[in-house]
Design a protein around this motif. Structure first.
Motif, mmCIF file in Angstrom:
data_model
loop_
_atom_site.group_PDB
_atom_site.id
_atom_site.type_symbol
_atom_site.label_atom_id
_atom_site.label_comp_id
_atom_site.label_asym_id
_atom_site.label_seq_id
_atom_site.Cartn_x
_atom_site.Cartn_y
_atom_site.Cartn_z
ATOM 1 N N LEU A 88 34.781 36.716 38.270
ATOM 2 C CA LEU A 88 34.949 35.402 38.905
ATOM 3 C C LEU A 88 33.810 35.087 39.853
ATOM 4 O O LEU A 88 33.410 35.905 40.620
ATOM 5 C CB LEU A 88 36.261 35.370 39.663
ATOM 6 C CG LEU A 88 36.445 34.145 40.541
ATOM 7 C CD1 LEU A 88 36.425 32.881 39.754
ATOM 8 C CD2 LEU A 88 37.690 34.260 41.329
ATOM 9 N N LEU B 128 40.318 45.192 39.499
ATOM 10 C CA LEU B 128 40.095 44.371 40.687
ATOM 11 C C LEU B 128 38.763 44.753 41.306
ATOM 12 O O LEU B 128 38.471 45.940 41.478
ATOM 13 C CB LEU B 128 41.222 44.591 41.702
ATOM 14 C CG LEU B 128 41.036 43.986 43.104
ATOM 15 C CD1 LEU B 128 41.058 42.463 43.034
ATOM 16 C CD2 LEU B 128 42.117 44.500 44.057
ATOM 17 N N ASP C 171 34.652 38.249 48.885
ATOM 18 C CA ASP C 171 35.230 37.720 47.659
ATOM 19 C C ASP C 171 36.005 38.790 46.909
ATOM 20 O O ASP C 171 35.887 39.984 47.194
ATOM 21 C CB ASP C 171 34.152 37.100 46.764
ATOM 22 C CG ASP C 171 33.123 38.096 46.275
ATOM 23 O OD1 ASP C 171 33.491 38.988 45.485
ATOM 24 O OD2 ASP C 171 31.943 37.985 46.660
ATOM 25 N N PHE C 172 36.805 38.333 45.967
ATOM 26 C CA PHE C 172 37.544 39.239 45.102
ATOM 27 C C PHE C 172 37.632 38.622 43.719
ATOM 28 O O PHE C 172 37.469 37.405 43.544
ATOM 29 C CB PHE C 172 38.955 39.503 45.645
ATOM 30 C CG PHE C 172 39.894 38.334 45.465
ATOM 31 C CD1 PHE C 172 40.777 38.284 44.393
ATOM 32 C CD2 PHE C 172 39.884 37.278 46.366
ATOM 33 C CE1 PHE C 172 41.630 37.204 44.218
ATOM 34 C CE2 PHE C 172 40.733 36.189 46.205
ATOM 35 C CZ PHE C 172 41.611 36.160 45.131
ATOM 36 N N GLN C 173 37.890 39.445 42.726
ATOM 37 C CA GLN C 173 38.088 38.971 41.359
ATOM 38 C C GLN C 173 38.956 39.986 40.628
ATOM 39 O O GLN C 173 38.870 41.188 40.902
ATOM 40 C CB GLN C 173 36.754 38.797 40.634
ATOM 41 C CG GLN C 173 35.875 40.032 40.668
ATOM 42 C CD GLN C 173 34.436 39.706 40.344
ATOM 43 O OE1 GLN C 173 34.132 39.398 39.195
ATOM 44 N NE2 GLN C 173 33.567 39.768 41.327
ATOM 45 N N TYR D 297 43.117 35.717 34.655
ATOM 46 C CA TYR D 297 42.009 35.981 35.564
ATOM 47 C C TYR D 297 42.294 35.311 36.903
ATOM 48 O O TYR D 297 43.137 34.419 37.017
ATOM 49 C CB TYR D 297 40.683 35.467 34.992
ATOM 50 C CG TYR D 297 40.625 33.969 34.815
ATOM 51 C CD1 TYR D 297 40.352 33.134 35.895
ATOM 52 C CD2 TYR D 297 40.832 33.382 33.573
ATOM 53 C CE1 TYR D 297 40.287 31.753 35.737
ATOM 54 C CE2 TYR D 297 40.774 32.016 33.397
ATOM 55 C CZ TYR D 297 40.499 31.198 34.492
ATOM 56 O OH TYR D 297 40.455 29.839 34.333
ATOM 57 N N GLY E 280 40.488 34.936 41.259
ATOM 58 C CA GLY E 280 39.524 35.362 42.262
ATOM 59 C C GLY E 280 39.226 34.265 43.245
ATOM 60 O O GLY E 280 39.774 33.163 43.170
#
Length: 381
Positions: A9, A156, A205-207, A219, A221
């Motif tokens: 993401l 993750l 951030d994360f995805q 999906y 994020g």
């Protein structure tokens, strides 16, 4: 290494997206162009050790629909007093796989913006101001928390990045009917089309991805840009519209955020589709630092369909998110003026109906690591 099925993401912000009843303050786009610091396509962060991914992402929108809160003011369009922004941006990125799970990326953005309005030119005639050039460069690192070979159906990643103040935050153009004796005058362009914001920022951030069924993945994020600097010293000239706008005379350096989630499905070995939602914007107050200066807080909820083509190491994708809810909440300066005058104040802002995102990338593989087609080409910013 076995084929890992992973979704990446990337996050944006678009535009600096985004005055008040009795003072006739004007609106503009609330959300500036922005994305996270680690990649512009879904597959960019799925790299083997020594792999390199290069690419570019193009983004366009036209903002012109004015809102106060969630209420649209359609008369602005019907009586031709709306502010119209056209924003074109290109992100050029390079991502490098340090290990199979750790990656780093640099994004170099450029912009071309135009802004057409009446109120900035003495309210007598509509004129256009321009800005262009390098925007704020981002550098970041990310890490997949679980071993990619052992967790092919879900994972993750967390990321951390730095935004550098490389973009011009005092870009100027000619404004008409506002100078001495009603002549033209060179002034800084509106905050919404400034290439940069003038502050060093930090992004977190994360995805994540999760397999739902054969060829179908969920999906999600997001990112948050922390801008500790309060103001950048660039004058807005809003105080010349009314003495009550003195607290909006200098531009703020606001935070930004974006969150996305949805599902992607592989139609064939080369084509996949996706459908999701995204929520992005500029908050009323920053996480760190003060909140003085002029900002247009705002947020947009969009439905986000997309399609991607992947062949060997080449990928091409298209996303066209369209807005279903737009909100321009009261800013800190709105509330200050409201308390001072005892009169309600709610600034307006102009939003786009839709965005166009087109991304292209190519991978130089150090190892033969194949990415599942249904996971590639998602999360354009």
């Amino acid at each position: 290494m076995k084929t890992p099925k992973i979704v990446l993401l990337t996050f944006f912000l678009s535009a600096s997206f985004l005055g008040m009843d009795s003072i006739n303050a004007q609106g503009c786009v609330a959300i500036r162009h922005f994305s996270s610091c680690v990649g512009n396509t879904l597959e960019s962060n799925l790299l083997g050790e020594g792999d390199i991914q290069i690419g570019s992402n193009y983004r366009y929108f036209k903002s012109f629909r004015h809102f106060r809160g969630t209420h649209e003011e359609p008369d602005r369009v019907s009586n031709e007093t709306e502010v119209i922004n056209h924003s074109h941006s290109w992100d050029f990125f390079l991502t490098y796989g340090i290990t199979d799970r750790l990656y780093t990326s640099i994004t170099i953005p450029t912009v071309i913006n135009t802004r057409s309005s009446l109120y900035e030119h003495g309210r007598e005639e509509r004129n256009t101001t321009y800005s262009r050039g390098l925007a704020d460069i981002r550098v970041g690192v990310g890490y997949w928390l679980f071993d990619l070979e052992k967790h092919q159906n879900g994972n993750l990643a967390l990321g951390l990045g730095i935004k550098l103040p490389t973009g011009n935050f005092n870009a100027s153009d000619i404004f008409y009917n506002v100078g001495p004796e009603g002549g033209p005058e060179t002034r800084p362009v509106d905050q919404s089309i400034q290439p940069g914001d003038g502050g060093f920022g930090v992004t977190v951030d994360f995805q994540f991805y999760q397999k739902i069924a054969d060829k179908l993945f969920a999906y999600g994020g997001g990112f948050y840009l922390i801008n500790p600097r309060e103001t950048n010293g660039t004058r807005t000239f809003r105080e010349t519209l009314s003495p009550l706008l003195e607290n909006e005379a200098i531009m703020a350096v606001p935070d930004q955020f974006s969150v996305r989630a949805g599902a992607s499905y592989a139609i064939s070995n080369t084509i996949s589709t996706s459908l999701g939602a995204r929520y992005e914007g500029v908050p009323v107050k920053d996480l760190i630092g003060g909140n003085e200066g002029f900002r247009r807080p705002g947020n947009v909820l969009s439905i986000d369909p997309g399609i991607a083509f992947v062949k060997n190491n080449f990928s091409l994708n298209l996303n066209v998110p369209f807005a279903v809810r737009r909100d321009r909440p009261q800013s800190v300066t709105d509330l200050e003026t409201q308390e001072l005058t005892g009169e309600p104040r709610a600034g307006d802002a102009a939003f786009a109906d839709y965005l166009i995102n087109v991304g292209v990338s190519y991978r130089f593989s150090n190892k033969k690591v194949k990415v599942a087609p249904e996971l590639m080409g998602e999360f354009k910013s």
